[in-house]
Design an enzyme around this catalytic site. Structure first.
Site, PDB file in Angstrom:
ATOM      1  N   HIS A 218      32.449  28.950  68.542  1.00 12.04           N
ATOM      2  CA  HIS A 218      33.734  28.603  67.901  1.00 12.04           C
ATOM      3  C   HIS A 218      34.804  28.127  68.879  1.00 12.04           C
ATOM      4  O   HIS A 218      35.869  27.683  68.475  1.00 12.04           O
ATOM      5  CB  HIS A 218      34.292  29.795  67.111  1.00 12.04           C
TER       6      HIS A 218
HETATM    7  C1  UD1 Z   1      41.394  31.718  67.171  1.00  9.59           C
HETATM    8  C2  UD1 Z   1      41.933  32.035  68.563  1.00  9.59           C
HETATM    9  C3  UD1 Z   1      40.767  32.330  69.493  1.00  9.59           C
HETATM   10  C4  UD1 Z   1      39.852  33.395  68.935  1.00  9.59           C
HETATM   11  C5  UD1 Z   1      39.429  33.031  67.519  1.00  9.59           C
HETATM   12  C6  UD1 Z   1      38.662  34.173  66.906  1.00  9.59           C
HETATM   13  C7  UD1 Z   1      44.008  30.873  69.144  1.00  9.59           C
HETATM   14  C8  UD1 Z   1      44.593  29.782  69.945  1.00  9.59           C
HETATM   15  N1  UD1 Z   1      42.667  30.931  69.116  1.00  9.59           N
HETATM   16  O1  UD1 Z   1      40.618  30.537  67.295  1.00  9.59           O
HETATM   17  O2  UD1 Z   1      41.276  32.790  70.740  1.00  9.59           O
HETATM   18  O3  UD1 Z   1      38.715  33.488  69.747  1.00  9.59           O
HETATM   19  O4  UD1 Z   1      40.593  32.798  66.722  1.00  9.59           O
HETATM   20  O5  UD1 Z   1      37.869  33.747  65.861  1.00  9.59           O
HETATM   21  O6  UD1 Z   1      44.715  31.640  68.576  1.00  9.59           O
HETATM   22  N2  UD1 Z   1      39.755  28.232  59.724  1.00  9.59           N
HETATM   23  C9  UD1 Z   1      39.328  28.386  58.421  1.00  9.59           C
HETATM   24  N3  UD1 Z   1      39.490  29.614  57.846  1.00  9.59           N
HETATM   25  C10 UD1 Z   1      40.049  30.671  58.469  1.00  9.59           C
HETATM   26  C11 UD1 Z   1      40.481  30.499  59.778  1.00  9.59           C
HETATM   27  C12 UD1 Z   1      40.321  29.280  60.411  1.00  9.59           C
HETATM   28  O7  UD1 Z   1      38.814  27.457  57.806  1.00  9.59           O
HETATM   29  O8  UD1 Z   1      40.147  31.767  57.869  1.00  9.59           O
HETATM   30  C13 UD1 Z   1      39.544  26.909  60.371  1.00  9.59           C
HETATM   31  C14 UD1 Z   1      40.738  25.965  60.163  1.00  9.59           C
HETATM   32  O9  UD1 Z   1      40.213  24.675  60.030  1.00  9.59           O
HETATM   33  C15 UD1 Z   1      41.482  26.082  61.466  1.00  9.59           C
HETATM   34  C16 UD1 Z   1      40.358  26.311  62.467  1.00  9.59           C
HETATM   35  O10 UD1 Z   1      39.407  27.103  61.777  1.00  9.59           O
HETATM   36  O11 UD1 Z   1      42.238  24.944  61.770  1.00  9.59           O
HETATM   37  C17 UD1 Z   1      40.802  27.018  63.732  1.00  9.59           C
HETATM   38  O12 UD1 Z   1      41.462  28.244  63.428  1.00  9.59           O
HETATM   39  P1  UD1 Z   1      42.518  28.867  64.463  1.00  9.59           P
HETATM   40  O13 UD1 Z   1      42.931  30.211  63.993  1.00  9.59           O
HETATM   41  O14 UD1 Z   1      43.586  27.894  64.775  1.00  9.59           O
HETATM   42  O15 UD1 Z   1      41.672  28.987  65.781  1.00  9.59           O
HETATM   43  P2  UD1 Z   1      40.265  29.680  66.048  1.00  9.59           P
HETATM   44  O16 UD1 Z   1      39.322  28.650  66.534  1.00  9.59           O
HETATM   45  O17 UD1 Z   1      39.867  30.505  64.898  1.00  9.59           O
HETATM   46  N1  UDP Z   2      32.193  38.920  64.249  1.00  8.58           N
HETATM   47  C1  UDP Z   2      31.931  39.312  62.939  1.00  8.58           C
HETATM   48  N2  UDP Z   2      31.271  38.430  62.139  1.00  8.58           N
HETATM   49  C2  UDP Z   2      30.846  37.210  62.549  1.00  8.58           C
HETATM   50  C3  UDP Z   2      31.114  36.834  63.897  1.00  8.58           C
HETATM   51  C4  UDP Z   2      31.800  37.714  64.712  1.00  8.58           C
HETATM   52  O1  UDP Z   2      32.290  40.411  62.529  1.00  8.58           O
HETATM   53  O2  UDP Z   2      30.260  36.469  61.754  1.00  8.58           O
HETATM   54  C5  UDP Z   2      32.923  39.858  65.124  1.00  8.58           C
HETATM   55  C6  UDP Z   2      32.209  40.177  66.419  1.00  8.58           C
HETATM   56  O3  UDP Z   2      31.303  41.237  66.229  1.00  8.58           O
HETATM   57  C7  UDP Z   2      33.369  40.515  67.341  1.00  8.58           C
HETATM   58  C8  UDP Z   2      34.485  39.621  66.845  1.00  8.58           C
HETATM   59  O4  UDP Z   2      34.124  39.222  65.528  1.00  8.58           O
HETATM   60  O5  UDP Z   2      33.767  41.864  67.193  1.00  8.58           O
HETATM   61  C9  UDP Z   2      34.594  38.449  67.747  1.00  8.58           C
HETATM   62  O6  UDP Z   2      35.413  37.496  67.161  1.00  8.58           O
HETATM   63  P1  UDP Z   2      35.361  35.963  67.557  1.00  8.58           P
HETATM   64  O7  UDP Z   2      34.046  35.616  68.127  1.00  8.58           O
HETATM   65  O8  UDP Z   2      35.815  35.224  66.361  1.00  8.58           O
HETATM   66  O9  UDP Z   2      36.542  35.851  68.627  1.00  8.58           O
HETATM   67  P2  UDP Z   2      36.698  36.165  70.194  1.00  8.58           P
HETATM   68  O10 UDP Z   2      36.192  37.519  70.483  1.00  8.58           O
HETATM   69  O11 UDP Z   2      35.985  35.086  70.927  1.00  8.58           O
HETATM   70  O12 UDP Z   2      38.169  36.023  70.398  1.00  8.58           O
END
Ligand code: UD1
Ligand code: UDP
Length: 381
Positions: A218
């Site tokens: 991601h």
């Molecule tokens: C965010 C965090 C990242 C973290 C990740 C955990 C920032 C800058 N990044 O990244 O550090 O590792 O969360 O998962 O804060 N979207 C959906 N549904 C949702 C959420 C997101 O469709 O419920 C899609 C949208 O298109 C959105 C994109 O995912 O634009 C990115 O979401 P965003 O929260 O901006 O960043 P993450 O990649 O999730």
């Molecule tokens: N996770 C989850 N379901 C999923 C993928 C991840 O519950 O389908 C959990 C995972 O076990 C971990 C957390 O989400 O505890 C990690 O989140 P993510 O990878 O989105 O973000 P990051 O840790 O890189 O910020």
């Protein structure tokens, strides 16, 4: 003592479970916690699912801010969080990790002099092109209490000018820095004990225990660069086809949206029809733990999943150019490959043939959240 906990993204919701559990178990009369959700993540399987299964109190306030560019998303959060903080007047604000929700809360609170408690402080990738690196540096340098999960994190803070400090009361100008273990280790221990045989995923997906690879992707550097995304999925295709491996991929919505757009038709179609590559929606934390406990290898660019692989004694290929969790690589339990096909395939071969692993206890004793509560009570009560 009244605290406001800010959550927004999936891993923060999960991390918050550890603190809420410690408060409910040990300090129910000493700490009143109000949970505020920015709404950064909003899909049912990125947010709501965790409250139900992890027993986290429902957020008192959900700002429902949703997705947006970094500037816009952060700005709207700052504006709305400021209003909440002025109205609620907490003694301290608790933030996790390094997301835009963390940064927005940090800016909102520090300008109106509400002390900040940063859980997961001190982690550094030393790559300022990562949005998270900027967020975590800003947050650390505005915080009053900094809780680092690792020795490396603690040392990073010392290198940036923080001092070992035994003040009577800490403040943003005289902060307290602690190495206390990882609240996610608390959670993994706690929920894996509850979880053992409950996941129905194995049956649904036809998985054999210890005979599949678990992968997640991601990170923006991988999803938003078509070359990186294609290389990663080409590597998955090779591992699945040539080695007849099953790969389970609970896919972040961000990656799902980019797959069709960025992969060539040939690669996209061969991934979608490949029976060995099981692309599924994001799963609940209990299902995720079950997958981590029973897979043979983890391939990920997630910070949290890298570590959980280690907690459950599984080797991990890190699809990034660097990691904040350097200990995993030092122990030879993880290999950094970035989005480089040769490195990914070499790492796969290394791990498939390796038998002797070392997973030392680097992340505390499972009671990090209790330690954090005790320090907060000493400082803010
Ligand atoms: C965010 C965090 C990242 C973290 C990740 C955990 C920032 C800058 N990044 O990244 O550090 O590792 O969360 O998962 O804060 N979207 C959906 N549904 C949702 C959420 C997101 O469709 O419920 C899609 C949208 O298109 C959105 C994109 O995912 O634009 C990115 O979401 P965003 O929260 O901006 O960043 P993450 O990649 O999730
Ligand atoms: N996770 C989850 N379901 C999923 C993928 C991840 O519950 O389908 C959990 C995972 O076990 C971990 C957390 O989400 O505890 C990690 O989140 P993510 O990878 O989105 O973000 P990051 O840790 O890189 O910020």
């Amino acid at each position: 003592m009244k605290i406001i906990t800010i959550i927004g993204a999936r891993p923060q919701i999960i991390k918050a479970a550890a603190l809420s559990r410690a408060i409910a178990t040990y300090f129910p009369t000493k700490i009143k916690e109000l949970i505020v959700h920015t709404g950064q993540h909003y899909d049912q399987n990125m947010s709501a699912v965790f409250f139900d299964e992890l027993g986290i109190p429902k957020p008192t306030i959900n700002l429902n801010i949703g997705s947006g560019s970094h500037g816009k998303q952060t700005a709207v959060m700052i504006e709305q969080l400021e209003e909440v903080l002025i109205k609620e007047k907490p003694d301290a604000l608790v933030v996790y990790g390094d997301t835009n929700s963390t940064l927005a809360a940090t800016i909102a609170a520090s300008k109106i002099h509400i002390p900040i408690v940063h859980i997961e402080a001190g982690l550094r990738s030393f790559n300022k092109k990562m949005p998270e690196e900027i967020n975590r540096i800003m947050c650390d340098h505005a915080s009053t209490l900094l809780f680092s999960p690792t020795k490396t994190g603690y040392q990073n803070l010392m290198n940036e000018g923080f001092r070992e400090n035994k003040a009577m009361l800490y403040s943003a100008d005289n902060p307290g820095v602690f190495h206390c273990g990882d609240v996610m280790y608390d959670n993994s221990l706690y929920f894996s004990r509850l979880n053992e045989e409950n996941s129905t995923l194995f049956k649904t997906l036809g998985l054999q225990k210890n005979d599949f690879i678990l992968a997640t992707v991601h990170r923006n550097d991988n999803t938003d660069d078509p070359k990186h995304l294609s290389t990663i999925f080409e590597s998955f295709r090779k591992i699945a086809e040539k080695n007849n491996e099953t790969i389970v991929l609970p896919l972040h919505p961000r990656t799902k949206k980019m797959l069709e757009k960025s992969l060539s038709n040939d690669l996209y179609n061969s991934i979608i029809i490949n029976k060995n590559i099981k692309i599924i929606d994001p799963v609940s934390f209990l299902d995720m733990i079950a997958l981590e406990m029973h897979c043979k290898l983890v391939v990920t660019d997630s910070g949290g999943v890298q570590k959980e692989a280690f907690f459950f004694k599984k080797p991990c290929i890190i699809l990034r150019k660097e990691t904040e969790w350097v200990e995993l690589v030092e122990c030879k339990a993880a290999i950094i490959t970035g989005a480089n096909e040769n490195l990914i395939l070499n790492a796969y071969n290394t791990f498939i043939n390796k038998e002797d692993y070392d997973f030392p206890p680097l992340f505390g004793d499972g009671a990090a959240a209790m330690f954090i509560c005790e320090e907060m009570i000493k400082n803010f009560n």
